[in-house]
Design a protein around this motif. Structure first.
Motif: not given
Length: 265
Positions: A139-146
């Motif tokens: 996972k990369t930074e675009r996979h950050y979520g709540l």
């Protein structure tokens, strides 16, 4: 404080704050090793503000973008990537703030206990190593979520226990969730900004209430030096973390725990 004491403690704080090796363990051990008196609350505040300046300087473009994204949020309109990241950082900060309010005094009562620091340094060092070995790292930074932000926020709350290492425990949690080392480190460092600000404000208030005399020259030197070292440490870590992995830091934590026990037991 002597000039040597200021320099050594500032370098120790700046170097260890953002590496996953526990700055609190080092700040407790260093004065004992050199036979120095405790540096005091005012100096602790100063060097933490220095490390805050270091991380803000390194990420200033990101932080300006995040602030702009948050300020641009409007009801019923799409939220930009920077705005989303800002909201996630708020969500990641809340657990530590709530735990600090609910159990801050209890945590403070054991904050300087060497055996507590040794135990958490060892335990979470092993956890860091396990997460690095077993994590998928896809996972990369675009996979950050709540859910990621809340999970890392809860992990960050654990860092109120001395010896845990705020950066260490948040990177451990991110690696366990499958993030790459770089993505884990970057979010951990960005998470540090609101937490260090809030903690510094709280400790500054305590310092003012205590009426302790302040040696401004010593504090300024300590803050400047810790900030410079923190900036260089972040730059080095992000450049080399993907290749070096977390094993060296985990092994160092295990050795540090043994040294703390040997010195204080």
């Amino acid at each position: 404080m002597t000039l040597l004491q200021i320099i050594v403690l500032a370098i120790v704080q700046g170097f260890t704050e953002f590496l996953p090796i526990s700055s609190s363990g080092h700040l407790v051990l260093t004065p004992v090793v050199f036979g120095w008196p405790d540096q005091g609350l005012a100096f602790d505040v100063a060097v933490h503000l220095g490390t805050l300046a270091g991380v803000v300087t390194y990420f200033y473009r990101d932080l300006i973008g995040i602030a702009g994204g948050v300020l641009a949020i409007r009801p019923g309109q799409p939220v930009s990537a920077n705005g989303k990241l800002g909201l996630l950082l708020v969500a990641a900060t809340l657990p530590a703030g709530l735990v600090a309010l609910a159990a801050g005094d209890l945590i403070a009562s054991v904050a300087r206990d060497p055996m507590v620091i040794a135990a958490t340094t060892l335990l979470f060092g092993i956890a860091l190593w396990a997460a690095d070995v077993l994590g998928r790292k896809v996972k990369t930074e675009r996979h950050y979520g709540l859910s990621t932000a809340v999970t890392l926020g809860v992990a960050q709350a654990l860092a109120l226990l001395p010896g845990t290492s705020r950066s260490g425990i948040t990177m451990t949690a991110a690696l366990a969730l499958g993030f790459t080392r770089t993505a884990a480190a970057r979010f951990s460092f960005l998470m540090s900004v609101p937490v260090i600000v809030l903690a510094s404000l709280k400790v500054t208030k305590d310092l003012i209430d205590s009426g302790t005399a302040v040696r401004w020259g010593e504090l300024a030197l300590g803050a400047a030096l810790s900030g410079l070292v923190a900036y260089l440490t972040i730059r080095f870590f992000l450049k080399f973390v993907e290749g070096m992995g977390m094993a060296p830091f985990a092994l160092y934590r295990i050795a540090l725990a043994a040294v703390i026990v040997g010195v204080f037991a």
